[in-house]
Design a protein around this motif. Structure first.
Motif, PDB file in Angstrom:
ATOM      1  N   THR A 192       0.826  -1.211   0.000  1.00 36.89           N
ATOM      2  CA  THR A 192       0.000   0.000   0.000  1.00 36.89           C
ATOM      3  C   THR A 192       0.854   1.252   0.000  1.00 36.89           C
ATOM      4  OG1 THR A 192      -1.759  -1.154   1.225  1.00 36.89           O
ATOM      5  CG2 THR A 192      -1.818   1.252   1.209  1.00 36.89           C
ATOM      6  N   MET A 193       1.818   1.319   0.914  1.00 41.75           N
ATOM      7  CA  MET A 193       2.631   2.513   1.047  1.00 41.75           C
ATOM      8  C   MET A 193       3.520   2.731  -0.179  1.00 41.75           C
ATOM      9  SD  MET A 193       1.535   3.690   3.843  1.00 41.75           S
ATOM     10  CE  MET A 193       2.639   5.081   4.019  1.00 41.75           C
ATOM     11  N   LEU A 194       4.154   1.658  -0.649  1.00 42.10           N
ATOM     12  CA  LEU A 194       5.038   1.792  -1.805  1.00 42.10           C
ATOM     13  C   LEU A 194       4.238   2.122  -3.065  1.00 42.10           C
ATOM     14  CD1 LEU A 194       7.954   1.608  -2.757  1.00 42.10           C
ATOM     15  CD2 LEU A 194       7.610  -0.841  -3.163  1.00 42.10           C
ATOM     16  N   GLY A 195       3.107   1.427  -3.239  1.00 42.39           N
ATOM     17  CA  GLY A 195       2.275   1.692  -4.407  1.00 42.39           C
ATOM     18  C   GLY A 195       1.696   3.092  -4.388  1.00 42.39           C
ATOM     19  N   ALA A 196       1.239   3.537  -3.218  1.00 44.20           N
ATOM     20  CA  ALA A 196       0.654   4.873  -3.109  1.00 44.20           C
ATOM     21  C   ALA A 196       1.683   5.953  -3.395  1.00 44.20           C
ATOM     22  CB  ALA A 196       0.062   5.067  -1.718  1.00 44.20           C
ATOM     23  N   ARG A 197       2.893   5.770  -2.879  1.00 46.87           N
ATOM     24  CA  ARG A 197       3.933   6.776  -3.085  1.00 46.87           C
ATOM     25  C   ARG A 197       4.374   6.824  -4.540  1.00 46.87           C
ATOM     26  NH1 ARG A 197       5.283  11.593  -2.414  1.00 46.87           N
ATOM     27  NH2 ARG A 197       7.502  12.050  -2.208  1.00 46.87           N
ATOM     28  N   LEU A 198       4.666   5.664  -5.111  1.00 47.24           N
ATOM     29  CA  LEU A 198       5.098   5.627  -6.505  1.00 47.24           C
ATOM     30  C   LEU A 198       3.985   6.100  -7.437  1.00 47.24           C
ATOM     31  CD1 LEU A 198       7.113   2.278  -6.614  1.00 47.24           C
ATOM     32  CD2 LEU A 198       8.007   4.606  -6.618  1.00 47.24           C
ATOM     33  N   GLY A 199       2.745   5.765  -7.084  1.00 51.48           N
ATOM     34  CA  GLY A 199       1.618   6.216  -7.894  1.00 51.48           C
ATOM     35  C   GLY A 199       1.521   7.726  -7.921  1.00 51.48           C
ATOM     36  N   HIS A 200       1.716   8.357  -6.759  1.00 50.72           N
ATOM     37  CA  HIS A 200       1.658   9.817  -6.700  1.00 50.72           C
ATOM     38  C   HIS A 200       2.756  10.435  -7.561  1.00 50.72           C
ATOM     39  CE1 HIS A 200       1.242  13.871  -5.049  1.00 50.72           C
ATOM     40  NE2 HIS A 200       2.562  13.883  -4.976  1.00 50.72           N
ATOM     41  N   GLN A 255       3.447  13.913  -9.762  1.00 53.14           N
ATOM     42  CA  GLN A 255       4.616  14.720  -9.389  1.00 53.14           C
ATOM     43  C   GLN A 255       5.910  14.075  -9.878  1.00 53.14           C
ATOM     44  OE1 GLN A 255       4.721  15.539  -5.171  1.00 53.14           O
ATOM     45  NE2 GLN A 255       5.922  17.423  -5.416  1.00 53.14           N
ATOM     46  N   SER A 256       5.981  13.799 -11.152  1.00 55.33           N
ATOM     47  CA  SER A 256       7.142  13.086 -11.694  1.00 55.33           C
ATOM     48  C   SER A 256       8.422  13.909 -11.625  1.00 55.33           C
ATOM     49  CB  SER A 256       6.869  12.670 -13.149  1.00 55.33           C
ATOM     50  OG  SER A 256       6.633  13.807 -13.961  1.00 55.33           O
ATOM     51  N   GLU A 257       8.301  15.221 -11.407  1.00 58.05           N
ATOM     52  CA  GLU A 257       9.507  16.050 -11.324  1.00 58.05           C
ATOM     53  C   GLU A 257      10.384  15.674 -10.130  1.00 58.05           C
ATOM     54  OE1 GLU A 257       6.304  18.304  -9.055  1.00 58.05           O
ATOM     55  OE2 GLU A 257       6.452  17.215 -10.952  1.00 58.05           O
ATOM     56  N   LEU A 258       9.805  14.980  -9.133  1.00 55.96           N
ATOM     57  CA  LEU A 258      10.601  14.569  -7.972  1.00 55.96           C
ATOM     58  C   LEU A 258      11.714  13.599  -8.370  1.00 55.96           C
ATOM     59  CD1 LEU A 258       8.015  13.976  -5.091  1.00 55.96           C
ATOM     60  CD2 LEU A 258       9.662  15.833  -5.318  1.00 55.96           C
ATOM     61  N   GLY A 307       2.011  12.842  -0.032  1.00 55.44           N
ATOM     62  CA  GLY A 307       2.004  12.624  -1.468  1.00 55.44           C
ATOM     63  C   GLY A 307       1.781  11.163  -1.780  1.00 55.44           C
ATOM     64  N   LEU A 308       0.574  10.678  -1.468  1.00 54.50           N
ATOM     65  CA  LEU A 308       0.226   9.278  -1.682  1.00 54.50           C
ATOM     66  C   LEU A 308      -1.025   9.212  -2.549  1.00 54.50           C
ATOM     67  CD1 LEU A 308       0.709   8.109   2.021  1.00 54.50           C
ATOM     68  CD2 LEU A 308       2.352   7.880   0.153  1.00 54.50           C
ATOM     69  N   ALA A 309      -0.993   8.393  -3.592  1.00 53.36           N
ATOM     70  CA  ALA A 309      -2.105   8.312  -4.537  1.00 53.36           C
ATOM     71  C   ALA A 309      -2.866   7.010  -4.357  1.00 53.36           C
ATOM     72  CB  ALA A 309      -1.589   8.422  -5.969  1.00 53.36           C
ATOM     73  N   SER A 310      -4.180   7.099  -4.246  1.00 54.47           N
ATOM     74  CA  SER A 310      -4.999   5.904  -4.023  1.00 54.47           C
ATOM     75  C   SER A 310      -4.967   4.954  -5.214  1.00 54.47           C
ATOM     76  CB  SER A 310      -6.449   6.316  -3.719  1.00 54.47           C
ATOM     77  OG  SER A 310      -6.959   7.165  -4.718  1.00 54.47           O
ATOM     78  N   HIS A 311      -4.851   5.488  -6.442  1.00 51.43           N
ATOM     79  CA  HIS A 311      -4.759   4.606  -7.605  1.00 51.43           C
ATOM     80  C   HIS A 311      -3.484   3.764  -7.540  1.00 51.43           C
ATOM     81  CE1 HIS A 311      -7.431   7.877  -9.025  1.00 51.43           C
ATOM     82  NE2 HIS A 311      -8.048   6.901  -9.656  1.00 51.43           N
TER      83      HIS A 311
END
Length: 309
Positions: A65-73, A78-81, A106-110
């Protein structure tokens, strides 16, 4: 009628030491995971599944959940990160513009949804007591309950705010309107929280308060709706035989949650610096459509393979 309108200017956490702060948003994630664990324990007990499988499931779910949410965001919003502050993607710190403990923001539910599906696949490869869809049919009940608290956390943080509204449900998000450095400069008060409080409590800063528009509390809309997603899933699991239909609960979850997300997006401000707006639909809405279609497939089309002995 203005009874439901209010100003939102909360304390978002407790200062521990230095730049370290215990964020209430992070606590909402902890609450979500703990409640999810208890729900799954009840399910395992009800279906006479060994509890030895529960803790590994919990670990896989948290990490996925945490890894997917962060990478999804990062990928969706926010790909500039990737080029500007790479290590902040994986660590609860901001390095660009000075070191700061931020917590996991910065966590995305998708992304979380995709992460959970991949995580459950990896979990199932190691623990083969039931099928992947059996696991997903039950994990989504816990996920639905957790989503309620995550959106409350977003509300506490004044993030994922709604569009400006004249409705009686409007909220003025003080901390979204004025950023930390800006609010201390405008008020002349060095302590950030006191500066924010002065805007809402001190008549001297009435002009600053009046510049803050009323917005939809979209986070609360979602949180409230997710309560019903959880209750509907729990009803079908505990009161009907639909839990025996492989993929049904998983599909129902996808349809309910992402349909809600699709419509609530109409009240939200666009997220991130990179977002799409095709046919008057934003990034979150376009990302929700495939999940709904997948849900329809598992509810009405999917048939589990039968093994010929």
């Amino acid at each position: 009628m203005h009874a439901l309108k209010f100003d939102w200017n909360p304390i978002t956490g407790i200062d521990i030491i230095g730049n370290f702060k215990l964020h209430f948003y992070s606590l909402m994630w902890v609450v979500a995971f703990i409640i999810g664990w208890y729900i799954m324990k009840r399910i395992f007990t009800k279906e006479k599944i060994s509890l030895d499988y529960l803790d590994p499931l919990f670990i896989y779910t948290v990490l996925a959940t945490m890894l997917g949410a962060r990478l999804g965001h990062v990928l969706f919003y926010q790909s500039e990160l990737i080029s500007q502050d790479f290590f902040s993607i994986f660590l609860p710190f901001k390095f660009k513009g000075g070191f700061e403990f931020t917590g996991f923001q910065g966590l995305a539910s998708h992304g979380a949804a995709i992460g959970i599906i991949i995580g459950m696949y990896l979990y199932r490869k190691k623990y083969k007591y039931k099928s992947l869809l059996w696991v997903l049919d039950r994990v989504v009940i816990s996920v639905a309950s957790g989503a309620v608290f995550i959106r409350i956390g977003n509300f506490i943080n004044s993030e994922i705010i709604g569009k400006v509204t004249e409705s009686n449900l409007g909220v003025r998000f003080i901390q979204d309107q004025y950023h930390k450095g800006q609010i201390t400069q405008l008020t002349g008060i060095k302590e950030v929280q006191k500066a924010y409080n002065a805007v809402t409590d001190n008549p001297q800063f009435t002009e600053l308060l009046e510049k803050v528009p009323y917005r939809h509390p979209s986070q609360l809309y979602e949180s409230f709706c997710y309560i019903f997603v959880f209750l509907i899933l729990w009803y079908f699991y505990s009161k009907t035989k639909k839990r025996e239909q492989t993929g049904f609960l998983f599909g129902l979850f996808l349809i309910l949650l992402w349909t809600i997300r699709f419509f609530v997006e109409f009240t939200k401000e666009p997220q991130g610096e990179e977002y799409i707006n095709w046919a008057n639909l934003n990034t979150g809405q376009w990302l929700s459509i495939p999940f709904v279609l997948i849900g329809l497939y598992f509810m009405f089309v999917y048939k589990p393979k039968t093994t010929v002995k």
